[in-house]
Structure formats: structure tokens, C-alpha cells
Design an enzyme around this catalytic site. Sequence first.
Site, PDB file in Angstrom:
ATOM      1  N   LYS A 134       0.948  -1.064  -0.076  1.00  0.00           N
ATOM      2  CA  LYS A 134       0.085   0.040   0.006  1.00  0.00           C
ATOM      3  C   LYS A 134       1.053   1.146   0.232  1.00  0.00           C
ATOM      4  O   LYS A 134       1.599   1.602   1.016  1.00  0.00           O
ATOM      5  CB  LYS A 134      -0.915   0.054   1.392  1.00  0.00           C
ATOM      6  CG  LYS A 134      -1.843   1.284   1.121  1.00  0.00           C
ATOM      7  CD  LYS A 134      -2.509   1.607   2.438  1.00  0.00           C
ATOM      8  CE  LYS A 134      -1.575   2.545   3.016  1.00  0.00           C
ATOM      9  NZ  LYS A 134      -1.241   3.975   2.486  1.00  0.00           N
ATOM     10  N   GLY A 142       7.092   4.878   7.931  1.00  0.00           N
ATOM     11  CA  GLY A 142       6.626   6.180   8.216  1.00  0.00           C
ATOM     12  C   GLY A 142       6.615   6.944   9.438  1.00  0.00           C
ATOM     13  O   GLY A 142       7.408   6.785   9.794  1.00  0.00           O
ATOM     14  N   GLY A 191       3.509   4.658  13.441  1.00  0.00           N
ATOM     15  CA  GLY A 191       4.181   3.292  13.832  1.00  0.00           C
ATOM     16  C   GLY A 191       4.040   2.700  15.267  1.00  0.00           C
ATOM     17  O   GLY A 191       3.688   1.467  15.312  1.00  0.00           O
ATOM     18  N   GLU A 249      10.842  16.209  14.656  1.00  0.00           N
ATOM     19  CA  GLU A 249      11.271  15.795  13.277  1.00  0.00           C
ATOM     20  C   GLU A 249      10.648  16.853  12.559  1.00  0.00           C
ATOM     21  O   GLU A 249       9.173  17.064  12.558  1.00  0.00           O
ATOM     22  CB  GLU A 249      10.971  14.538  12.869  1.00  0.00           C
ATOM     23  CG  GLU A 249      11.234  14.206  11.341  1.00  0.00           C
ATOM     24  CD  GLU A 249      10.754  12.842  11.089  1.00  0.00           C
ATOM     25  OE1 GLU A 249       9.518  12.404  11.521  1.00  0.00           O
ATOM     26  OE2 GLU A 249      11.565  12.014  10.411  1.00  0.00           O
TER      27      GLU A 249
HETATM   28  P1  NAD Z   1       2.668   8.412   7.680  1.00  0.00           P
HETATM   29  O1  NAD Z   1       3.012   7.635   8.967  1.00  0.00           O
HETATM   30  O2  NAD Z   1       2.080   9.663   7.735  1.00  0.00           O
HETATM   31  O3  NAD Z   1       2.397   7.465   6.625  1.00  0.00           O
HETATM   32  C1  NAD Z   1       3.208   6.415   6.178  1.00  0.00           C
HETATM   33  C2  NAD Z   1       2.223   5.487   5.315  1.00  0.00           C
HETATM   34  O4  NAD Z   1       1.371   4.710   6.414  1.00  0.00           O
HETATM   35  C3  NAD Z   1       1.101   6.006   4.397  1.00  0.00           C
HETATM   36  O5  NAD Z   1       1.084   5.028   3.319  1.00  0.00           O
HETATM   37  C4  NAD Z   1       0.015   6.055   5.127  1.00  0.00           C
HETATM   38  O6  NAD Z   1      -1.286   5.765   4.356  1.00  0.00           O
HETATM   39  C5  NAD Z   1      -0.142   5.108   5.963  1.00  0.00           C
HETATM   40  N1  NAD Z   1      -0.669   5.102   7.516  1.00  0.00           N
HETATM   41  C6  NAD Z   1      -0.564   5.962   8.363  1.00  0.00           C
HETATM   42  N2  NAD Z   1      -1.403   5.559   9.522  1.00  0.00           N
HETATM   43  C7  NAD Z   1      -1.364   4.320   9.299  1.00  0.00           C
HETATM   44  C8  NAD Z   1      -2.180   3.793  10.099  1.00  0.00           C
HETATM   45  N3  NAD Z   1      -2.498   3.813  11.399  1.00  0.00           N
HETATM   46  N4  NAD Z   1      -1.983   1.925   9.785  1.00  0.00           N
HETATM   47  C9  NAD Z   1      -1.741   1.731   8.431  1.00  0.00           C
HETATM   48  N5  NAD Z   1      -1.189   2.673   7.804  1.00  0.00           N
HETATM   49  C10 NAD Z   1      -1.056   4.090   8.048  1.00  0.00           C
HETATM   50  O7  NAD Z   1       4.280   8.959   7.415  1.00  0.00           O
HETATM   51  P2  NAD Z   1       4.473  10.015   6.148  1.00  0.00           P
HETATM   52  O8  NAD Z   1       4.170  11.288   6.267  1.00  0.00           O
HETATM   53  O9  NAD Z   1       4.180   9.320   4.672  1.00  0.00           O
HETATM   54  O10 NAD Z   1       6.132   9.876   5.933  1.00  0.00           O
HETATM   55  C11 NAD Z   1       7.138  10.430   6.545  1.00  0.00           C
HETATM   56  C12 NAD Z   1       7.474   9.718   7.847  1.00  0.00           C
HETATM   57  O11 NAD Z   1       8.136   8.777   7.500  1.00  0.00           O
HETATM   58  C13 NAD Z   1       8.471  10.666   8.694  1.00  0.00           C
HETATM   59  O12 NAD Z   1       8.197  10.770   9.849  1.00  0.00           O
HETATM   60  C14 NAD Z   1       9.838  10.061   8.359  1.00  0.00           C
HETATM   61  O13 NAD Z   1      10.770  10.167   9.246  1.00  0.00           O
HETATM   62  C15 NAD Z   1       9.336   8.551   8.300  1.00  0.00           C
HETATM   63  N6  NAD Z   1      10.344   7.665   7.508  1.00  0.00           N
HETATM   64  C16 NAD Z   1      11.019   6.829   7.868  1.00  0.00           C
HETATM   65  C17 NAD Z   1      12.047   6.021   7.352  1.00  0.00           C
HETATM   66  C18 NAD Z   1      12.965   5.019   7.823  1.00  0.00           C
HETATM   67  O14 NAD Z   1      13.548   4.380   7.243  1.00  0.00           O
HETATM   68  N7  NAD Z   1      13.038   4.989   9.139  1.00  0.00           N
HETATM   69  C19 NAD Z   1      12.114   6.364   6.109  1.00  0.00           C
HETATM   70  C20 NAD Z   1      11.376   7.292   5.305  1.00  0.00           C
HETATM   71  C21 NAD Z   1      10.410   8.203   6.196  1.00  0.00           C
END
Ligand code: NAD
Length: 484
Positions: free
Chosen positions: A182, A234, A239, A389
Site C-alpha cells: 500500500k 512512516g 508506527g 522531526e
Molecule cells: P505516515 O506515517 O503519515 O504514513 C506512512 C504510510 O502509512 C502511508 O502509506 C499512510 O497511508 C500509512 N498509514 C498512516 N497511518 C497508518 C495506520 N495507522 N495504519 C496503517 N497505515 C497507516 O508518514 P508519511 O508522512 O507518509 O512519511 C513521513 C514519515 O516517514 C517521517 O516521519 C519519516 O521520518 C518517516 N520515514 C522513515 C524512514 C525510515 O526508514 N526510518 C524512511 C522514510 C520516512
Amino acid sequence: MTTIESVRTSFYIDGGWRAPSGSATIPVISPLTEQEFGSVPEATTADVDAAVAAARTAFRSSGWRDLSPADRAAHLRRFADELDKRAEDRASAVTSENGMPIALARFAEGAAPVQLLRYYADLVESTPVEETRTSQPLPGSTIVRREAIGVVGAIAPWNFPAILSMFKIAPALAAGCTVVLKPSPETSLDAYVLAEAAIAADLPAGVLNIVNGGSEIGRHLVSHPHVDKVAFTGSTPAGREIGRVCGELIRPVTLELGGKSAALILDDADLEQTVGGLATASLLNTGQTCYMSTRILVPGSRYDEYLDAISAMCASLPVGDPMDENVAVGPLASGRHRDRVLSLIERGRTEGGTVTTGGGTPSGVDRGFFVEPTVFAGVDNSASIAREEVFGPVLTVLRYDDVDDAIALANDSSYGLGGTVWTSDPDRGVDVARRVETGSFGVNYFNLDWGSPFGGVKASGIGRELGPEGLAAYQNLKSIFLPA
Ligand code: NAD
């Protein structure tokens, strides 16, 4: 420049295109023009169920997990070849969707996913599935076997959609798992290029499936009774929620989350090289990279000198159309994210921070989700701009007394994902690296390595991707005991 197909109407499920069960769509918005330029269908829970069912059948009955590693590797190599032919399309799609500078997208989103598929094809072929150990205390032997976990629910963010999806897909498929991906709603379009490559490569039906949607669809996938493992990249709040759900289900989960990493500049560092290196280590992809060193720790004796040089470097970065090869800073990925970054800058000011460059939207630019590269000074490590962040082009320059103090400041964070040290003595750099609480760390640069684990400690996550450890994350271990 390639023209990308921007209106998509079906999902890649069970080896082919499948009509959505609902009629809702997700608009694709250009971060440069703020205009809608395409759309993808939004999945319903029924579409997710169909994707998981296809993945389950492919895992349990169609023989994917029972193929020899060499046969699975051959599939992965064909998939990589087809993806390679479409690398430019994928890079253009990502730049159009999230504003990533095209020169970076060509490598990170075009070439790198192909490299990673090939890396895992080679690795799985050379990694024995079984080993035999002599038993103790009773005489006998034990076969220790690595078995594929099953159906993987893979959830990706929008910042590096292609490579971060491949961090999951490549080791999962290599291990013999099947995948339902997804993507993030902001970046679903480029995943259609991945699906086209899978079809052209004749990847067996159901081995990879892709559904679009937001957090609700993500939640349905995470808690689906027929998903065996969740791989998530994410934000930390999402998480935490996913970790809670998987804990309740006793479902294996990898969480790659946020960061607020430190750059420790030692007193012997070369100023010019360090500041040049920080342009990448702290601002890659307009700062929308999880492992960026955004807290810059500078010895008190050289603080003013570094603050001036870092501010000048930020002010000099070319900002503009991300399709322009020379642009280093594009628009942020969405209007919502731009507003969040601007509000964190405002909060930094309210808390007494001084902005030495940037601090808002570029003057004379009347469209696009741009934020100027921004540098904060005059705060300590307790300020929100030093703790939260930002995920944008915003750096905070902090002062330290001695190396112990610098390490204490680096470790005084709820996160632990990346980090860098800058010094003319690499041995001194490695000593510092050993003392920082983090999952990865760079000496005078920061670069991921396909062959070495990547992930976080503390609120930056659980588990590792990449390297042999990234393959092991998709395998269960089974011990088969044999008498002497
Ligand atoms: P986000 O958590 O809003 O969303 C990430 C993904 O998860 C999206 O596909 C979203 O639709 C889905 N999602 C959101 N809530 C969910 C839930 N409760 N259950 C299941 N799916 C859910 O993050 P974002 O804004 O898309 O990305 C930015 C974040 O990602 C930043 O905090 C960044 O640091 C982190 N990130 C981490 C890494 C790593 O490897 N550690 C790499 C890239 C980005």
C-alpha cells in the site's frame, strides 16, 4: 523528459489489472503547480481483501515459497530488468508526485530499486536454506531451516516511495513471501510503473499486489487475518499504532520511523568540506529524508564561523522546478506538509530561536509548496526545533563544549536513526560513532549500503531492512531434531 500516464483506473492484483470495487479516486497533485494532474482509484476493504487473498493463494498453493532460491532469483532478475527499462518513467513519476529533484530521483527512485532487486536475487541464491548442527546435551543433530513467513502487508511513505517499497518487496519476494503493497496516497502513481514491470516480467500471479489508500486502508491491511507480517515505513505516531495492533496479534512487524539525527562537527574538521557535505547529509530531498542530520552540533570555539558558513550554504542552494537538473531544493510533497513545516518554523521563532536564513516561503514564487532552506540558531537542545522531526529543509545549529558534551547532546533525543561526524581524523570519527545511540552513522558522509542493516533505535523503530538481516526479517526459523 518522459510523459507519464497519470490517470489510472485499476489495481494490480493477482498478476493483472483488476477493476476497483468502489468508485472513489485519489487525486494526484503536482507540488510544483498545486494542480491536480492525475488520479488513481482508492481501494475499499473489499479490494484489500482481494489482494490479500491473491497473495495468500500465491504463497500457500501456487508454489512461490517452494521454488528453489535460484528459481526465485531468476524471477527477481527478470523483474529487475523490466524495472530497469522503466527507470526513467519511475523517476519522472516520483518527481511529478512529490517534488523530489530529478537528479536524485533518477538514482534513488529509478536505478536503486533495480539494484536492490538484483542484490537480493544474488543474496538468496548464495544463502543456504538449511544448516545442520550437532545437538546437545543428547547426541543427535538438528536441521535449522529458514522458511518464508507468509503474506506481507507492506506500507510505504511518500518521501522515497520507490526505493522504500523495494526495501520490503525485494527481500520479501527473495525469501519466498508474497506481498500486498500500500503506497502513500500522495505517491501512488509511480507504483503503477512497478506493476507494469511485474507484468512484463511475468512475475507469478499474486506474488505482488498493489492497492491504494490512506490510513484506514492501511489499518485494514495491518490487522487483516491473512497477513503474516507487516513492514512499515512512516511516522512514529503511525508506527506506534501499528506496533500496538501487531503486538495484540503477535504478528511480526518491522517499523522504520522518524528521526532527528545529529551532525557532530569536531574541532579538527575542515570547514569547507564539512559544510559542503552537510548539503547532502542534512538536506537531501529538501530535507524530507528520515536519516537527515538536522541538529548540527558545533564546538563553541568555532560556532560563529560554522553558523555563517551553514547559513550561506543554505541560502545558495538552487530552489525551483524539481524537473530542472540543477535544482537542489524542490517544493515539499504536499500543501498539508508545507503548512506543518511552516508552523514548526513559527514555533521555533516563538520559543526564542533566531532564523539566520530562510524562514518562510521564497519571495517572488506564487505557486508550489516551497519552503526556503532555513537555519535556526540561539536555541538549546530543549527547544522544539531541536527535538521534533521537521521533515523539511530546516536545520538547527547548536553549541557544545567538548566531545563528551557533543555525544550527550546527540543522545539526548527520543530518536536514534542516523547521524554523522565530521573530522579530519577518521579514527576519531569511528570512536564517536561507537558512542552515539543510533541505528546507522556516517563518518564525513552518510550513505546507505545495500549489504548492511538499516533501521532505528528508540522511537526511530524496531527491526532492520537491507543486508542479510533484511532477508532474515522475512524468514521464520524452524529446528528439526534428529536422534543420533
Ligand atoms: P505516515 O506515517 O503519515 O504514513 C506512512 C504510510 O502509512 C502511508 O502509506 C499512510 O497511508 C500509512 N498509514 C498512516 N497511518 C497508518 C495506520 N495507522 N495504519 C496503517 N497505515 C497507516 O508518514 P508519511 O508522512 O507518509 O512519511 C513521513 C514519515 O516517514 C517521517 O516521519 C519519516 O521520518 C518517516 N520515514 C522513515 C524512514 C525510515 O526508514 N526510518 C524512511 C522514510 C520516512
